[in-house]
Design an enzyme around this catalytic site. Structure first.
Site, PDB file in Angstrom:
ATOM      1  CD  GLU A  44      -1.932  -2.376   1.127  1.00 25.05           C
ATOM      2  OE1 GLU A  44      -0.828  -2.736   1.598  1.00 25.05           O
ATOM      3  OE2 GLU A  44      -2.818  -3.171   0.786  1.00 25.05           O
ATOM      4  CG  HIS A  54     -10.421  -7.025   6.657  1.00 23.68           C
ATOM      5  ND1 HIS A  54      -9.281  -7.072   7.410  1.00 23.68           N
ATOM      6  CD2 HIS A  54     -10.069  -7.500   5.433  1.00 23.68           C
ATOM      7  CE1 HIS A  54      -8.295  -7.567   6.670  1.00 23.68           C
ATOM      8  NE2 HIS A  54      -8.744  -7.830   5.470  1.00 23.68           N
TER       9      HIS A  54
END
Ligand SMILES: Cc1ncc(C[n+]2csc(CCOP(=O)(O)OP(=O)(O)O)c2C)c(N)n1
Ligand SMILES: [Mg+2]
Lengths: 324, 318
Positions: free
Chosen positions: A60, A129
């Protein structure tokens, strides 16, 4: 007008902008061969090829860092974070680099960067998540934060975001890709930083955005059955925040609640309520209430997760409370 | 290894397979939600590895964790209950498929942020180093996880500080739909350990005995030398990345080719060829597993949901 899904709206926006401007390209995990984890970029890899639809390693920092660099030299990258939870893995690049570089270097360059990220709970994905951390990102000057609640807004705002010369975090909701709505034919451009009244009413104001809009619309329908007419103001952009429609509505209704999916503490609601007290104190007839997520990480178990998330009955109860 | 131990390895591998096959059915039936990543095809990896540890050696892994949990001695009942989000699961139904953990069994979790647990593994070993013991931490992760910064920071730290970590890369050839060649500058992943001057080896992950031998040697090295070690285990997941993967990124023939290399089939043949076990004995193990898994499903289904108050527990210790 045709009815399309949120997924189609976002997909169309991306495709139209890629067709219009060769500087626009997509990078992210599984955006290419897989077609996007939420199938938003399905077919893009075949149409545009690996040069413009770049599958990245799971990295990321490199995704956002490289997108920043490419934007600095004039390209228009649309970086996809598979979920907004992984934005934490790229936090420095988002809030410490993208949000600051132009300012720090005295405005010598622009950062035409869009970061698309999927947020939200309700899919039993567990604590790491399922987050709705929008407010954190809206805290940083230099970054713009957009989070649409209808397909038309998603399409128009994403197109504007891609054309904008500023770094924009564009937050979608994981449970809303199948939501259908009318989207005008042809070019749809909706300005960044404009709130909108999505439902008119005179009894109270509901300020919300994204998933909160879907829930608030349902709550408003229920309230209407009891003769209560809620006006719903959709923020659409969290930063820069457009308070005009909120204040205008509040000055009419004198009562408000704020609905957001994220945690209540230090959240979007906290900001909105403060602004109303600061800018329209004389119009306040009742304490303004917030409907938000319980102050816990989201659990996997479905019943517990649903109990932690704001629900339609919570909105109805809060609305009735401010009308007492 | 003694005959009983070998048969126990066989039992564990079959147990993982059956728990997951039943888990997949329950997922399709809507009784399990969220993300569920199956270990089917990779059973020999954690089975061989964990057989080589002493109970005091710690284990930590990613979200593909049902097999690891079972190998560490967490019961099928508990695994199934956690999958169903029940109060009797080891994380009380709060964790689900991706977050199996048992401190009692020295299994420090399933972790869902790719690579996120790698520096934490270095920390487990740091805690042990600080305490002055020679426990080893076994940290498992995928090929895809070796491309994120966490991996490099964790590996470097373990070498600089001489931490007792056995790093185990389960190279199943893909991170979601991205093959190793498309995501990693080196396709032989253990070469990344060379960059940190870390002792390393590669092993066939479809052969439980090979994994066991390699792990035994690696753990002994880590313990006595007080140095990290990197083991690349070559394997393959027979199922999609998680439930509902359209698998557009790989060809059916490729999957079929690997399935011919089924780790359970290979070990079954090994046990028969070496006359370690009769076909009847292996059949009996399979029947025992079948019964155990059936009971686990019944246990999980009959278990209560976590109480609503559980929503607010465990947020803080105080
Ligand atoms: C920081 C972060 N980025 C992305 C993801 C989404 N994701 C989950 S698993 C996965 C693939 C990981 O591949 P690999 O490490 O090879 O493990 P495997 O699934 O093959 O066992 C991805 C991209 C994530 N969970 N965390
Ligand atoms: Mg992999």
């Amino acid at each position: 007008m045709t009815k399309i899904t949120m997924r189609e709206a976002i997909s169309q926006a991306l495709m139209e902008e890629m067709d219009r401007d060769p500087a626009v390209f997509i990078l992210g995990e599984e955006v290419g061969v897989w077609g996007g984890t939420y199938a938003v970029t399905k077919g893009f890899y075949d149409k545009y090829g690996p040069q413009r639809v770049k599958d990245t390693p799971i990295a990321e920092n490199a995704i956002i860092g490289a997108a920043i660099g490419a934007a600095m030299v004039g390209q228009r990258p649309v970086a996809e974070l598979m979920t907004i939870n992984f934005a934490f893995s790229a936090m420095d690049y988002i809030v410490n680099q993208a949000a600051k570089l132009r300012y720090m270097f005295g405005g010598q360059f622009t950062l035409p960067l869009v970061i698309r990220a999927v947020g939200g709970g309700g899919r039993q994905l567990g604590a790491t998540h399922s987050q709705t951390p929008d407010a954190i990102f809206a805290h940083f000057p230099g970054l713009k934060v957009v989070s649409p609640g209808t397909p038309a807004d998603a399409k128009g705002l994403l197109k504007s975001a891609i054309r904008s010369n500023d770094p924009i975090l564009f937050i979608e909701h994981a449970t809303m890709y199948q939501v259908r709505g009318e989207v005008p034919e042809g070019e749809v451009l909706i300005p960044i930083g404009k709130s909108k009244v999505q439902r008119e009413g005179s009894d109270l104001t509901i300020v919300t955005y994204c998933k909160g809009l879907e829930l608030s619309m349902k709550a408003a329908d229920e309230l209407a059955k009891e003769g209560i007419e809620a006006e719903i103001v959709d923020l659409r952009t969290l930063r820069p925040l457009d308070m005009e429609p909120v204040l205008e509505s509040f000055k009419k209704t004198n009562r408000a609640i704020v609905v957001e999916e994220g945690w209540k503490s230090y959240g979007v609601g906290a900001e909105i309520v403060s602004r109303i007290y600061e800018e329209a104190f004389d119009y306040v007839d009742a304490p303004i209430l917030r409907v938000a997520q319980k102050e816990v990480p989201l659990p996997y178990n479905r019943t517990l997760e649903q109990a932690a998330l704001p629900q339609v009955p919570d909105i109805i109860a809060a609305a009735k409370e401010v009308l007492k | 290894m003694k005959k009983e131990q070998l048969l126990d390895l066989y039992y564990q591998m079959v147990l993982i397979r059956r728990v997951e096959e039943r888990g997949a059915e329950l997922y399709q039936a809507g009784k399990i939600g969220g993300f569920m990543h199956l270990y089917i095809g990779q059973e020999a990896v954690s089975t061989g590895l964990i057989a080589a540890r002493e109970p005091r050696d710690r284990v930590i892994t990613a979200y593909r964790d049902h097999g690891v949990a079972l190998n560490c001695g967490i019961s099928a009942n508990q695994v199934m209950a956690e999958l169903l989000g029940k109060a009797t699961g080891m994380s009380k139904g709060k964790g689900g498929s991706m977050h199996m953990a048992s401190v009692e069994k020295n299994m420090w979790g399933g972790h869902a942020i790719v690579g996120g647990h790698i520096p934490i593994a270095a920390g487990l070993a740091l805690g042990d180093q600080y305490a002055g013991n020679d426990n080893v931490t076994i940290c498992m992760f995928g090929d895809g996880a070796t491309n994120i910064g966490y991996f490099h920071e964790g590996l470097n730290l373990s070498k600089v500080w001489g931490l007792r970590v056995l790093w185990v890369c389960e190279n199943n050839q893909y991170g979601m739909g991205t093959s190793v060649e498309r995501a990693s500058a080196v396709d032989e992943i253990r070469q990344k350990a060379e960059g940190y001057r870390m002792k390393n080896a590669a092993v066939n992950g479809m052969d439980v005995m090979a994994v066991y031998e390699a792990a035994k040697e690696a753990i002994a090295y880590v313990r006595t030398e007080s140095q990290p070690y990197f083991l690349e285990v070559n394997t393959y997941r027979f199922r999609g990345h998680s439930m509902g993967d359209p698998e557009r990124y790989r060809k059916a023939e490729e999957v079929k080719k690997w399935q011919e290399n089924d780790p359970i089939g290979i070990f079954n043949k090994y046990l028969l060829d070496k006359k370690i076990a009769s076909r009847k004995a292996l059949d009996e193990i399979e029947a025992r597993v079948e019964e155990e898994v059936q009971k686990a499903v019944e246990f999980a289904e009959a278990s209560p949901e976590p109480a609503l108050e559980e929503l607010f527990t465990d947020v803080y210790a105080e």
